[in-house]
Scaffold this motif. Structure first.
Motif, PDB file in Angstrom:
ATOM      1  N   ALA A  77      -9.231 -37.305  52.388  1.00  0.00           N
ATOM      2  CA  ALA A  77      -8.514 -38.344  51.629  1.00  0.00           C
ATOM      3  C   ALA A  77      -9.036 -39.763  51.865  1.00  0.00           C
ATOM      4  CB  ALA A  77      -6.999 -38.279  51.892  1.00  0.00           C
ATOM      5  N   HIS A  78     -10.264 -39.908  52.352  1.00  0.00           N
ATOM      6  CA  HIS A  78     -10.837 -41.255  52.383  1.00  0.00           C
ATOM      7  C   HIS A  78     -12.339 -41.286  52.115  1.00  0.00           C
ATOM      8  CE1 HIS A  78     -11.139 -40.021  56.578  1.00  0.00           C
ATOM      9  NE2 HIS A  78     -11.955 -41.009  56.832  1.00  0.00           N
ATOM     10  N   GLY A  79     -12.779 -40.405  51.209  1.00  0.00           N
ATOM     11  CA  GLY A  79     -14.135 -40.520  50.695  1.00  0.00           C
ATOM     12  C   GLY A  79     -15.238 -39.998  51.587  1.00  0.00           C
ATOM     13  N   ILE A  80     -14.915 -39.150  52.554  1.00  0.00           N
ATOM     14  CA  ILE A  80     -15.942 -38.615  53.449  1.00  0.00           C
ATOM     15  C   ILE A  80     -16.245 -37.142  53.147  1.00  0.00           C
ATOM     16  CG2 ILE A  80     -16.587 -38.227  55.873  1.00  0.00           C
ATOM     17  CD1 ILE A  80     -16.277 -41.161  55.283  1.00  0.00           C
ATOM     18  N   CYS A  88      -9.537 -40.122  45.868  1.00  0.00           N
ATOM     19  CA  CYS A  88      -9.103 -40.839  47.072  1.00  0.00           C
ATOM     20  C   CYS A  88      -9.749 -42.217  47.189  1.00  0.00           C
ATOM     21  CB  CYS A  88      -9.432 -40.015  48.309  1.00  0.00           C
ATOM     22  SG  CYS A  88     -11.188 -39.690  48.486  1.00  0.00           S
ATOM     23  N   LYS A  89     -10.779 -42.477  46.382  1.00  0.00           N
ATOM     24  CA  LYS A  89     -11.428 -43.794  46.442  1.00  0.00           C
ATOM     25  C   LYS A  89     -11.162 -44.599  45.173  1.00  0.00           C
ATOM     26  CE  LYS A  89     -15.202 -44.934  48.613  1.00  0.00           C
ATOM     27  NZ  LYS A  89     -16.638 -45.050  48.931  1.00  0.00           N
ATOM     28  N   ASP A 143     -16.937 -50.181  53.779  1.00  0.00           N
ATOM     29  CA  ASP A 143     -16.626 -49.591  52.473  1.00  0.00           C
ATOM     30  C   ASP A 143     -15.107 -49.378  52.320  1.00  0.00           C
ATOM     31  OD1 ASP A 143     -17.400 -48.491  49.966  1.00  0.00           O
ATOM     32  OD2 ASP A 143     -17.036 -46.492  50.777  1.00  0.00           O
ATOM     33  N   PHE A 144     -14.439 -48.888  53.378  1.00  0.00           N
ATOM     34  CA  PHE A 144     -12.974 -48.705  53.314  1.00  0.00           C
ATOM     35  C   PHE A 144     -12.290 -50.043  53.025  1.00  0.00           C
ATOM     36  CE2 PHE A 144     -13.483 -45.248  56.781  1.00  0.00           C
ATOM     37  CZ  PHE A 144     -13.887 -44.334  55.834  1.00  0.00           C
ATOM     38  N   THR A 161     -12.880 -50.956  49.413  1.00  0.00           N
ATOM     39  CA  THR A 161     -12.224 -50.060  48.447  1.00  0.00           C
ATOM     40  C   THR A 161     -10.711 -50.210  48.463  1.00  0.00           C
ATOM     41  OG1 THR A 161     -13.997 -48.470  48.761  1.00  0.00           O
ATOM     42  CG2 THR A 161     -12.004 -47.641  47.707  1.00  0.00           C
ATOM     43  N   TYR A 162     -10.125 -50.200  49.653  1.00  0.00           N
ATOM     44  CA  TYR A 162      -8.664 -50.089  49.733  1.00  0.00           C
ATOM     45  C   TYR A 162      -7.954 -51.431  49.896  1.00  0.00           C
ATOM     46  CZ  TYR A 162      -9.926 -45.208  50.383  1.00  0.00           C
ATOM     47  OH  TYR A 162     -10.463 -43.967  50.211  1.00  0.00           O
TER      48      TYR A 162
END
Lengths: 269, 272
Positions: free
Chosen positions: A75-78, A94-95, B26-27, B30-31
């Motif tokens: 749920a975080h793009g991995i 999720c992204k 990136d997180f 993105t978020y």
């Protein structure tokens, strides 16, 4: 869809006018055991603008309709499990934030499964052909030297040669977006070629030696027509088309060094 | 709950930020619509890794220290080989995968060569069929609210800084949730890719895991590694230099212990 704990700004967001919005999710449903054809089902939801599309899907299946089927894991793009088409474009749910795909209250967001793979149920597709093509390029390290008892040394610049290719998470977005696969289902597809590039541009690797047959083939690199759709949808920003073109060039050089023809099979070039 | 600290990496410049923390950058973008090359990053606690797990030896075989279970293996984050102590250092969980995953795989390959295929004890398959049938046929709640309550309890009461009174509440509340969980039912009766059955069985496991974690944390009257108690701030090697082994029996948690091997590395307080 309320009361998420994820964002540090939730408490503030709850009183901030406009932090929430209503959307209509149009989700493609299809259970091949029951349904003759895929159909769209609509869900009216109140969501936070910064919710991920995945949050909305999880809310539906935990609270409204438990039969909704889709894949997700980290749920975080991995992990690459939740690639799907959102408003017609391949994305990771999720992204993708709701505010990335909907602007105003009542906006419709269309969710469909990836293309070029058979639907197993709703948004889940059968990844078998995709994974078989992935395996076909030998996506593992084949050392240039055998039985060495020290570390393989590699310079920073040598490592950079294949850095972009290491970022692939096999989500299948590129495989769905590729127009070549519309007409040639045997094409290896962008993801498998990225994995090949990961190894053939690694200075420690045997490289093309063990992969030439599968890559230098009309259904290998030579099927790519430079549409760049894969590059556009890649959630990891991998320059996929560029990697395929570098592979094409490397194959021509490989053939040239062996005194073989450097024409491109099936393309007339 | 929603508090955060700000970590400023902007002085490093875009190039180093991209090279050193590409995923985190990136997180943030993105978020949170934050670029760590220009702005500080908000940092909040989360459950990132489980130091505990199914106890195994270095071959991945499950063992309580007293009893080994031949043919039963665990590897990865679900396992506890006990290399990380009470606080795993960043990126070191790779060891679970590439060292102990490999060792377990090799051991399994040897084990199956010299072992009969065995048989499944009678009745197990039928019991599960009945369980799933019951889930699919009776009426009841959807799981959403249970997930939310479980996450709330664990986040608020078994978080970074812990207190006996809060943890005791968590144990009580998780026990209650495990009772109420029996009311959950599935809407989807299909047999193919039934995600709902999967998620409800997963929730049951998560509730068990929450109870194991909460009860073991409440029981351990010291601070050690990631287990940080306001009411017992010091490490206590005399009483607590040992693993806790928990077993849920009839809704109650039984706790036993397993010694820690410190023959190679003596534990030391980490000082900065």
């Amino acid at each position: 869809l309320t009361g998420r704990l994820r964002s540090q700004k939730i408490e503030a967001a709850e009183i901030l006018k406009g932090a929430f919005m209503t959307i209509v999710l149009e989700i493609q449903r299809f259970n091949p055991k029951k349904d003759k054809e895929p159909y769209f089902e609509e869900f009216d939801l109140e969501v936070e603008k910064k919710d991920r599309v995945l949050d909305a899907l999880m809310f539906i299946y935990r609270n409204i309709d438990g039969s909704l089927s889709f894949r997700k894991s980290c749920a975080h793009g991995i992990c690459g499990s939740d690639a799907m088409r959102i408003n017609g474009k391949e994305k990771l749910a999720c992204k993708t934030l709701v505010q990335n795909v909907a602007e105003n209250d009542g906006d419709r967001v269309r969710i469909e499964p990836l293309r070029h793979l058979k639907v197993q149920k709703d948004l889940m597709v059968d990844q078998t052909p995709f994974m078989e093509k992935f395996k076909a390029v030998k996506p593992y390290f084949i050392p240039r030297e055998k039985n060495i008892e020290r570390e393989y040394l590699q310079s920073i610049n040598e490592r950079k040669e294949f850095d972009a290719a290491t970022k692939c998470i096999n989500c299948g977005s590129c495989y769905s977006a590729c127009p070549v696969l519309d007409k040639n289902t045997r094409f290896l597809g962008p993801a498998a070629l990225v994995h090949a590039a990961r190894f053939i541009f690694d200075s420690r690797e045997r490289g093309l030696e063990d992969r030439i047959k599968i890559l230098d083939h009309p259904d290998g690199v030579w099927s790519c027509e430079n549409h760049f759709e894969c590059t556009r949808v890649c959630p990891r920003s991998i320059p996929i088309t560029k990697l395929i073109n570098l592979t094409k060039r490397k194959i021509k050089k490989y053939r040239g060094e062996r005194g073989e023809s450097t024409s491109e099979p099936g393309t007339g070039k | 709950m929603d508090d955060y600290v700000l970590l400023d990496a902007s002085h490093l410049g875009a190039e180093i930020v991209e090279a050193k923390i590409p995923d985190i950058a990136d997180f943030c973008r993105t978020y949170l619509a934050i670029d760590p090359a220009n702005e500080p990053m908000p940092v909040q606690p989360t459950a990132h890794y489980a130091m505990g797990g199914i106890p195994t030896d270095v071959e991945g075989q499950v063992t309580t220290g007293k009893t080994s279970y031949a043919g039963l293996y665990a590897a990865g984050e679900c396992a506890c080989v006990s290399v990380h102590g009470a606080n795993r250092l960043g990126t070191n969980s790779l060891v679970d995968l590439i060292v102990f995953g490999r060792r377990a795989g090799k051991h399994i390959a040897d084990y199956v060569k010299n072992t009969d295929s065995g048989s499944i004890p009678g009745g197990i398959e039928k019991a599960w069929e009945e369980r799933v049938h019951k889930l699919k046929t009776e009426k009841g709640d959807m799981p959403g609210n249970y997930y939310k309550r479980m996450q709330d309890i664990m986040m608020r009461k078994i978080g970074v800084y812990r207190e006996g009174s809060e943890m005791a509440e968590a144990v009580k509340e998780i026990k209650k949730l495990r009772e109420e969980y029996r009311e959950i039912r599935v809407q989807d009766s299909s047999k193919n890719f039934n995600m709902e059955v999967l998620s409800i069985l997963e929730l049951e496991n998560l509730l068990d895991l929450s109870l194991h974690t909460a009860a073991a944390a409440l029981n351990r009257q010291e601070s050690r590694g990631a287990h940080s108690r306001n009411d017992f701030p010091e490490r206590d090697d005399t009483k607590w230099l040992k693993h806790a082994l928990t077993l849920i029996k009839n809704g109650k948690v039984e706790i036993d212990y397993k010694p820690v091997d410190i023959s190679s590395w003596k534990p030391k307080p980490r000082k900065y």
